[in-house]
Write an enzyme that holds these catalytic residues in place. Sequence first.
Site, short mmCIF file in Angstrom:
data_model
loop_
_atom_site.label_atom_id
_atom_site.label_comp_id
_atom_site.label_asym_id
_atom_site.label_seq_id
_atom_site.Cartn_x
_atom_site.Cartn_y
_atom_site.Cartn_z
N HIS A 49 0.85 -1.19 0.00
CA HIS A 49 0.00 0.00 0.00
C HIS A 49 0.89 1.24 0.00
O HIS A 49 1.75 1.41 0.87
CB HIS A 49 -0.94 0.01 1.21
CG HIS A 49 -2.08 -0.95 1.07
ND1 HIS A 49 -2.61 -1.64 2.14
CD2 HIS A 49 -2.80 -1.34 -0.01
CE1 HIS A 49 -3.60 -2.41 1.72
NE2 HIS A 49 -3.74 -2.24 0.42
N GLU A 107 1.83 3.76 3.11
CA GLU A 107 2.29 3.19 4.37
C GLU A 107 3.81 3.25 4.44
O GLU A 107 4.52 2.24 4.42
CB GLU A 107 1.74 1.78 4.52
CG GLU A 107 0.21 1.77 4.56
CD GLU A 107 -0.42 0.38 4.46
OE1 GLU A 107 0.32 -0.62 4.50
OE2 GLU A 107 -1.65 0.31 4.34
N HIS A 138 2.56 -3.97 6.76
CA HIS A 138 1.65 -2.86 6.48
C HIS A 138 1.69 -1.87 7.66
O HIS A 138 2.37 -2.08 8.64
CB HIS A 138 0.22 -3.37 6.32
CG HIS A 138 -0.02 -4.22 5.13
ND1 HIS A 138 -0.85 -3.86 4.09
CD2 HIS A 138 0.45 -5.46 4.79
CE1 HIS A 138 -0.89 -4.81 3.18
NE2 HIS A 138 -0.10 -5.80 3.58
N GLU A 145 0.90 -5.30 10.98
CA GLU A 145 0.45 -3.90 10.91
C GLU A 145 1.31 -3.12 11.89
O GLU A 145 1.25 -3.33 13.10
CB GLU A 145 -1.03 -3.77 11.27
CG GLU A 145 -1.99 -4.42 10.28
CD GLU A 145 -2.23 -3.59 9.03
OE1 GLU A 145 -1.71 -2.45 8.97
OE2 GLU A 145 -2.95 -4.07 8.15
#
Length: 438
Positions: free
Chosen positions: A178, A181, A321, A397
């Site tokens: 992404h 990020e 991420h 994450e």
Amino acid sequence: MLKVSVLLVVLTAAYCFKSYDRYKIVRVDVGSEANLQSILSLESEGLLEVFSESRLGYVDVLVSPKNLAKCQKSLHSIGLRSVERVDDVGAQILQEKAALLSAAPMADGSYSYDSYHRYDVMISHLESLVASHSSEAEIVDVGTSYEGRTIKAIRMTADISSDESDDKPMIWLDGGIHAREWVSPATMMYIIDSILGEQETDKSDKMGELLAKFQIVVAPCINPDGYEYTHTTDRLWRKTRKPSGCRWGKKNWFGGCFYRMCYGADPNRNWAADWGNSGVSDDRCSLVYPGKEPFDQENTKAVKTYLENHSDKLKLYATYHSYSQLFLTPVGYTTTKPENWKHHKKVGDAVVAAIAQRNKGTAPYIAMQSAGLYPASGDSADWVHDVLGLTDSYTFELRPDGNSNVGFELPADQILPTAQENVDGLLALIDNIEYNNI
């Protein structure tokens, strides 16, 4: 503040940089896929953009000042509670951009963890590492992006030029799927430096053991087109950059788009694991548009092909991420637990404990099944788990945690602690994978 505001005006004019002046981040409580689909419907109406999807019972959405009142009214009418989290996203981006402009330029091949860097700086550093660690590192060209950038990885193992090194069990790590990020590629670069002894020198013996046993392939940024676009045009861009067609497929009488041209697909909804069923939108302009079909994005297809070609050796897949500080285990498209869920829980507990030990006093990471409170289809870790049949396939994450208001604009002084704690998290992960515990 006046000087910074003037600077923003100059930058916006010079680079056509998208302004988020007075945009708000609003947190919406969700508890089901139906709630998420309601939010995606509002996105399709142009009232908001999905900012970040947490697995902890909320979705952060981005709302322009002109849409704020209507958006809040719409959320209230469908029974979704919301609260404003950030008053002015544009001010945060301004502050970040000013810090980037004030950072010292990087010498060719060097890298630092006190600022975010462009894609070419990453690749230059990888090439420099290979030159200085020629017996244990080489560049891998994974494929080419839509805009023609080479998606590069670094392969690291002891005695890399030997035929035997190609047959070693493989660990694959990737980041930057992404675009916005930024802390993900930065963390990948630090992990690479640590494996090769440029950072975390106290762990050199452990890293040497890993290089003797495994070949470790790290691709720090597998969406380079989107990543560069966040630096030049739109800081909060999430997707790839390949044109996806007119919004709703509607062309005008002159061959153009009736509404507007849409660009990109969500590269973490573009994998053939329950593709297109949950947590996605068929609006081509949506941030969670999964593409016309699985792997129709050059970057996801390239990584897929590489992993397929090495599937007989692959023992661990991990993708990085941000944000929310989570360690996500398979699978993400259903809340039903997979058969190997007890192993996933053991691994997750070990990872979050190692991270907590490294940076005591900070908000902890949480281990949980990726589906969380609602499912989402088409992500990379699920494809590796389901299609390649790899038990150990996970998603990190990274910082900030869910209570932070900085979102994707994680301050540069948080890069190093984020990266450091995730070196320890990775080592705990490797220690607990099936391959090391058979």
